[in-house]
Scaffold this active site. Structure first.
Site, PDB file in Angstrom:
ATOM      1  N   ASP A  90       0.567  -0.800  -0.371  1.00  0.00           N
ATOM      2  CA  ASP A  90      -0.249  -0.076   0.394  1.00  0.00           C
ATOM      3  C   ASP A  90       0.521   1.064  -0.086  1.00  0.00           C
ATOM      4  O   ASP A  90       1.281   1.492   0.924  1.00  0.00           O
ATOM      5  CB  ASP A  90      -0.932  -0.270   1.430  1.00  0.00           C
ATOM      6  N   SER A 170      -5.462  14.309 -13.982  1.00  0.00           N
ATOM      7  CA  SER A 170      -6.292  14.797 -14.656  1.00  0.00           C
ATOM      8  C   SER A 170      -7.353  16.211 -15.254  1.00  0.00           C
ATOM      9  O   SER A 170      -6.797  17.150 -14.347  1.00  0.00           O
ATOM     10  CB  SER A 170      -7.198  14.385 -13.483  1.00  0.00           C
ATOM     11  N   TYR A 182     -11.904  13.838  -5.839  1.00  0.00           N
ATOM     12  CA  TYR A 182     -10.730  13.178  -6.873  1.00  0.00           C
ATOM     13  C   TYR A 182     -10.356  15.149  -7.045  1.00  0.00           C
ATOM     14  O   TYR A 182      -8.808  15.064  -7.646  1.00  0.00           O
ATOM     15  CB  TYR A 182     -11.400  12.451  -7.796  1.00  0.00           C
TER      16      TYR A 182
HETATM   17  N1  LIG Z   1      -8.596   6.861 -17.858  1.00  0.00           N
HETATM   18  C1  LIG Z   1      -8.824   8.013 -17.489  1.00  0.00           C
HETATM   19  O1  LIG Z   1     -10.087   8.653 -18.185  1.00  0.00           O
HETATM   20  C2  LIG Z   1      -8.619   9.150 -16.642  1.00  0.00           C
HETATM   21  C3  LIG Z   1      -8.199  10.207 -16.439  1.00  0.00           C
HETATM   22  C4  LIG Z   1      -7.851  11.503 -15.876  1.00  0.00           C
HETATM   23  C5  LIG Z   1      -6.939  10.735 -15.224  1.00  0.00           C
HETATM   24  N2  LIG Z   1      -6.330   9.147 -15.077  1.00  0.00           N
HETATM   25  C6  LIG Z   1      -5.022   8.629 -14.079  1.00  0.00           C
HETATM   26  O2  LIG Z   1      -4.539   8.263 -15.098  1.00  0.00           O
HETATM   27  C7  LIG Z   1      -4.250   7.241 -13.607  1.00  0.00           C
HETATM   28  C8  LIG Z   1      -4.270   5.819 -13.609  1.00  0.00           C
HETATM   29  O3  LIG Z   1      -5.328   5.036 -14.253  1.00  0.00           O
HETATM   30  P1  LIG Z   1      -6.292   3.648 -14.115  1.00  0.00           P
HETATM   31  O4  LIG Z   1      -7.644   3.934 -15.235  1.00  0.00           O
HETATM   32  O5  LIG Z   1      -4.398   2.490 -15.124  1.00  0.00           O
HETATM   33  O6  LIG Z   1      -6.255   3.475 -12.851  1.00  0.00           O
HETATM   34  P2  LIG Z   1      -6.067   1.687 -12.767  1.00  0.00           P
HETATM   35  O7  LIG Z   1      -7.258   1.302 -12.059  1.00  0.00           O
HETATM   36  O8  LIG Z   1      -6.046   0.467 -13.782  1.00  0.00           O
HETATM   37  O9  LIG Z   1      -4.935   1.459 -11.752  1.00  0.00           O
HETATM   38  C9  LIG Z   1      -4.215   1.317 -10.002  1.00  0.00           C
HETATM   39  C10 LIG Z   1      -3.750   0.412  -9.965  1.00  0.00           C
HETATM   40  O10 LIG Z   1      -3.317   0.926  -8.222  1.00  0.00           O
HETATM   41  C11 LIG Z   1      -3.738   0.144  -8.302  1.00  0.00           C
HETATM   42  N3  LIG Z   1      -3.258   0.353  -6.442  1.00  0.00           N
HETATM   43  C12 LIG Z   1      -4.855   1.229  -6.021  1.00  0.00           C
HETATM   44  N4  LIG Z   1      -4.724   1.158  -4.616  1.00  0.00           N
HETATM   45  C13 LIG Z   1      -3.837   1.270  -4.228  1.00  0.00           C
HETATM   46  C14 LIG Z   1      -1.834   1.629  -3.432  1.00  0.00           C
HETATM   47  N5  LIG Z   1      -2.578   1.835  -1.709  1.00  0.00           N
HETATM   48  N6  LIG Z   1      -0.891   1.228  -3.334  1.00  0.00           N
HETATM   49  C15 LIG Z   1      -0.427   0.918  -4.570  1.00  0.00           C
HETATM   50  N7  LIG Z   1      -1.299   0.244  -5.173  1.00  0.00           N
HETATM   51  C16 LIG Z   1      -2.763   0.594  -4.976  1.00  0.00           C
HETATM   52  C17 LIG Z   1      -4.828  -0.939  -7.926  1.00  0.00           C
HETATM   53  O11 LIG Z   1      -4.012  -2.057  -7.817  1.00  0.00           O
HETATM   54  C18 LIG Z   1      -4.477  -1.178  -9.598  1.00  0.00           C
HETATM   55  O12 LIG Z   1      -3.487  -1.621 -10.300  1.00  0.00           O
HETATM   56  C19 LIG Z   1      -4.222   7.656 -12.197  1.00  0.00           C
HETATM   57  O13 LIG Z   1      -3.894   8.624 -11.542  1.00  0.00           O
HETATM   58  C20 LIG Z   1      -5.542   7.931 -12.722  1.00  0.00           C
HETATM   59  O14 LIG Z   1      -6.326   9.345 -12.321  1.00  0.00           O
HETATM   60  C21 LIG Z   1      -7.400   8.720 -15.988  1.00  0.00           C
END
Ligand SMILES: NC(=O)c1ccc[n+]([C@@H]2O[C@H](COP(=O)([O-])OP(=O)(O)OC[C@H]3O[C@@H](n4cnc5c(N)ncnc54)[C@H](O)[C@@H]3O)[C@@H](O)[C@H]2O)c1
Length: 289
Positions: A90, A170, A182
């Site tokens: 974590d 984001s 967020y």
């Molecule tokens: N997809 C979009 O539209 C979008 C838009 C804006 C920003 N983002 C940003 O992109 C980034 C990643 O998005 P994503 O869709 O790849 O997310 P995701 O949910 O695929 O990835 C999150 C990962 O973090 C891990 N995780 C969760 N809690 C944790 C912790 N406490 N310690 C360590 N690991 C942990 C999870 O197991 C997961 O593998 C984020 O910062 C998100 O805000 C995404």
């Protein structure tokens, strides 16, 4: 060694760039939230960054709370001929974060590149009914984990003689989105990006940020095809954004190509934030696909 602008021997003496396909050669990158989601859904942002960084010559520490997810990304990197280690825990927990960074530095022989990608979305945004536990969770993970990761990795970047930190944010940080915790956590990350760039620039540490639009990744995987189409139509380009579309600019910002860029927020959003919503609605009236 952080990638430098040293001239490869196959190039003329004035050449300042890396070999094609080796843009991060020699980098040792710590990427948070880089695990692979189970079930064959869309590729994650951290996951794509880890895989692409390795394909560009970096050695990568895949940091994730879930062992299977981290191992899956390490497997993808190795299948593609790259080099990666998994570090599991974590990252919002101070002691666990310290241990993960320490294991990564040992596994990679140091750290000179950091990508803070781990985050969660956080329910309703209105202060009237926001769930305070969700608020705390978003702040602890989206903001706190980035602070802890920077705290523990910066000494390694210093030891490397400099490096790059990339914060994944984001467009919700700069535009109303209905997601208070967020949005607030991501906006604060922008403040930290500029502050860290100021504080550590003279140490050769560059700090930048990507503002992602409505990309299709595990976080952006809510709703069916109609929701995906509507998210795509928020931008100016005809294509849906994928994690790879974020990973390529991440390579650039962490490479020597961006060696004179620090303290910037780069929107990677198909132009969503460059234009007026009314003007986009006109485009969509003309071409509703
Ligand atoms: N997809 C979009 O539209 C979008 C838009 C804006 C920003 N983002 C940003 O992109 C980034 C990643 O998005 P994503 O869709 O790849 O997310 P995701 O949910 O695929 O990835 C999150 C990962 O973090 C891990 N995780 C969760 N809690 C944790 C912790 N406490 N310690 C360590 N690991 C942990 C999870 O197991 C997961 O593998 C984020 O910062 C998100 O805000 C995404």
């Amino acid at each position: 060694m952080h990638p430098t602008s040293a001239a490869p021997s196959s190039r003329p003496p004035w050449w300042r760039g890396p070999e094609p396909g080796r843009r991060l050669l020699g980098a040792r990158a710590f990427v948070t939230g880089a695990g692979t989601q189970p079930g064959g859904g869309p590729i994650g942002i951290g996951e794509a960054i880890a895989v692409l960084f390795a394909a560009q010559g970096a050695r990568v520490a895949v940091a994730d709370i879930d062992r299977d997810r981290a191992d899956a990304t390490v497997g993808m990197v190795r299948d593609a001929g790259g080099d990666a280690v998994a570090v599991v825990g974590d990252l919002a927990d101070p002691e666990t974060n310290r241990r993960c960074v320490s294991e990564a530095a040992e596994g990679l022989g140091g750290i000179d590149t950091v990508v803070n990608s781990v985050a969660v979305t956080a329910g309703s945004g209105s202060p009237v009914d926001v769930d305070l536990d969700e608020w705390d969770r978003a702040m602890r993970l989206n903001l706190g984990a980035a602070v802890l990761t920077a705290r523990h990795t910066i000494p390694h970047l210093r030891a490397a003689g400099g490096g790059a930190i990339l914060n994944i944010s984001s467009i919700a940080a700069t535009r109303g989105h209905g997601s208070g915790a967020y949005a607030a956590s991501k906006a604060a990350l922008g403040g930290l990006t500029r502050d860290w760039a100021y504080l550590h620039g003279r140490e050769g540490i560059r700090v930048n940020e990507i503002l992602i639009g409505h990309a299709y990744s595990p976080m952006g995987d809510q709703g069916g095809p109609e929701v995906r189409a509507r998210r795509r139509r928020a931008g100016l380009l005809p294509t849906e954004g994928l994690a790879w579309d974020v990973a390529w600019p991440a390579v650039f910002l962490c490479s020597a190509e961006a060696g004179w860029i620090t303290g910037v927020e780069l929107p990677v959003d198909a132009g969503t934030t460059s234009t007026a919503p009314y003007a986009v609605s006109l485009l969509n009236d003309r071409d509703p696909t």
